[in-house]
Design a protein around this motif. Sequence first.
Motif, mmCIF file in Angstrom:
data_model
loop_
_atom_site.group_PDB
_atom_site.id
_atom_site.type_symbol
_atom_site.label_atom_id
_atom_site.label_comp_id
_atom_site.label_asym_id
_atom_site.label_seq_id
_atom_site.Cartn_x
_atom_site.Cartn_y
_atom_site.Cartn_z
ATOM 1 N N UNK A 115 55.583 65.598 108.569
ATOM 2 C CA UNK A 115 55.471 64.520 108.210
ATOM 3 C C UNK A 115 55.309 64.542 106.572
ATOM 4 N N UNK A 116 54.363 65.452 105.944
ATOM 5 C CA UNK A 116 54.452 65.630 104.809
ATOM 6 C C UNK A 116 55.451 66.277 104.070
ATOM 7 N N UNK A 117 56.048 67.052 104.733
ATOM 8 C CA UNK A 117 57.578 67.542 104.017
ATOM 9 C C UNK A 117 58.558 66.379 104.107
ATOM 10 N N UNK A 118 58.529 65.576 104.947
ATOM 11 C CA UNK A 118 59.576 64.414 105.079
ATOM 12 C C UNK A 118 59.181 63.366 103.871
ATOM 13 N N UNK A 119 57.919 63.240 103.626
ATOM 14 C CA UNK A 119 57.385 62.355 102.505
ATOM 15 C C UNK A 119 57.681 62.905 101.342
ATOM 16 N N UNK A 120 57.739 64.203 101.004
ATOM 17 C CA UNK A 120 57.682 64.807 99.672
ATOM 18 C C UNK A 120 59.287 64.839 99.517
ATOM 19 N N UNK A 121 60.166 65.158 100.585
ATOM 20 C CA UNK A 121 61.871 65.015 100.220
ATOM 21 C C UNK A 121 62.279 63.581 100.007
ATOM 22 N N UNK A 122 61.423 62.816 100.852
ATOM 23 C CA UNK A 122 62.009 61.237 100.601
ATOM 24 C C UNK A 122 61.598 60.884 99.231
ATOM 25 N N UNK A 123 60.534 61.365 98.583
ATOM 26 C CA UNK A 123 59.973 60.603 97.282
ATOM 27 C C UNK A 123 61.032 61.155 96.269
ATOM 28 N N UNK A 124 61.805 62.247 96.453
ATOM 29 C CA UNK A 124 62.485 63.111 95.469
ATOM 30 C C UNK A 124 64.088 62.354 95.406
ATOM 31 N N UNK A 125 64.713 62.378 94.509
ATOM 32 C CA UNK A 125 66.145 62.074 94.386
ATOM 33 C C UNK A 125 67.380 63.038 94.676
ATOM 34 N N UNK A 126 68.336 62.213 95.082
ATOM 35 C CA UNK A 126 69.565 62.823 95.558
ATOM 36 C C UNK A 126 70.091 63.759 94.293
ATOM 37 N N UNK A 127 70.032 65.162 94.447
ATOM 38 C CA UNK A 127 70.604 66.147 93.346
ATOM 39 C C UNK A 127 69.381 66.868 92.931
ATOM 40 N N UNK A 128 67.951 66.339 93.216
ATOM 41 C CA UNK A 128 66.787 67.270 92.709
ATOM 42 C C UNK A 128 66.965 68.492 93.404
ATOM 43 N N UNK A 129 66.364 69.588 92.785
ATOM 44 C CA UNK A 129 66.301 70.828 93.114
ATOM 45 C C UNK A 129 64.648 71.191 93.691
ATOM 46 N N UNK A 130 64.675 71.184 94.839
ATOM 47 C CA UNK A 130 63.176 71.544 95.563
ATOM 48 C C UNK A 130 62.943 72.934 95.716
ATOM 49 N N UNK A 131 61.644 73.208 95.362
ATOM 50 C CA UNK A 131 61.335 74.582 95.595
ATOM 51 C C UNK A 131 60.630 74.937 96.989
ATOM 52 N N UNK A 132 61.361 75.393 98.012
ATOM 53 C CA UNK A 132 60.662 75.567 99.380
ATOM 54 C C UNK A 132 60.231 76.735 99.540
ATOM 55 N N UNK A 133 58.816 76.953 99.740
ATOM 56 C CA UNK A 133 58.221 78.300 99.965
ATOM 57 C C UNK A 133 57.905 78.406 101.298
ATOM 58 N N UNK A 134 58.405 79.612 102.134
ATOM 59 C CA UNK A 134 58.542 79.902 103.387
ATOM 60 C C UNK A 134 57.740 81.214 103.832
ATOM 61 N N UNK A 135 57.332 81.440 104.999
ATOM 62 C CA UNK A 135 56.891 82.626 105.547
ATOM 63 C C UNK A 135 58.031 82.847 106.392
#
Length: 401
Positions: free
Chosen positions: A363-383
Amino acid sequence: MNLSLKQLAIYLSLLTIGSGAGLFGSRYLLPQNNLFRRLKNVTMASPPEYVVPNPVNGSMGTAGGDNVNFIATAVQRVGPAVVRINATRKVANPISDALKNPLLRRFFGEDEQPIPQERIERGTGSGFILSANGELLTNAHVVADTDTVQVTLKDGRTFEGRVAGVDAVTDVAVVKIRANDLPTVRLGNSQNLIPGQWAIAIGNPLGLDNTVTIGIISATDRTSAQVGVPDKRVSFIQTDAAINPGNSGGPLLNAQGEVIGVNTAIRADAQGLGFAIPIETAARIASELFTKGRVEHPFLGIEMADLSPTKKQQINQENQLNIQQDAGIAIKGVLDDSPAKRGGLLPGDIIQKVNGKAVKTSAQVQKLVESSSVGDILAIEVNRSGKIQTFKVQSGAYPKK
């Protein structure tokens, strides 16, 4: 057999009307998605109007007696800005389609008058006034497939409303009526809601205007998947406020009479569970719809799941993965030709951070993605298999159906 085509049509019509009369409100006011048909609309039952003082610390039974409380105060303040929305639309006539069968035509004869191919469906929902010059907010499924609606105010005035924009992804829509000096709601804050706080809902169930009920906030940040509508992009507020068909689009209020959500639906297979769209989401979507007539939602193209020991085993078996962690946010799948695929994300990755912000739930990931704009570059840190990696993913636009 001496039945005529016309008699058959009458019998079929009676069957259709008999079975559909009690269900029409939910069928019309809900989107066509089968999952969303499991949901019904929300509503409440309204106390008489009192001239009441301001509530004292939000407590019930203040100086004016038992009839004077924060609920009555909130309803008196907000009630005049809650409207009834009547919508009509044309739908295919199932009888007409059935009688297109050449065998039936040959059996009953070709000389019968044709059955109309379309019929009119009518439905009632709720909405509330955002601005004194006639800007209204409601649910998308209330005004779906129509350009104009009838808007009735609490004082009895009726206006023709123009549907200014619909966003099916969040189930938010806006309507404009030609009027000035209208009563308006006051928007509150849903970001810091705590389960157990008061929640008041106002709507028009079954055509009963300005009906009110009260309950509490049962939970927050319910994901679309948890609610049973995975095609939506909303983190819902859960409330136990009473519900009835026709309340969709009405406001959910806090104890101060501020709008904290838009009542939208409940699960048909549960009792005492109602859901509302957080007002921040609804207001942002409404603003874009009034400005541009449409909304573009950022899209990555991943399917996520919150891990537990049991969930881990299930995901590994179903997706042929080898996730070792018992907690975190697992990427179950990545769509082909999606921003996530192009950015390098893979099934089995465990999301740790988004743009440097630690996340613990999908849910937190969805909120952060939804609060951005189309075309924004998101830094996704994964294990990934014990190794921490960061991928730059440029979001795309949510695909149209």
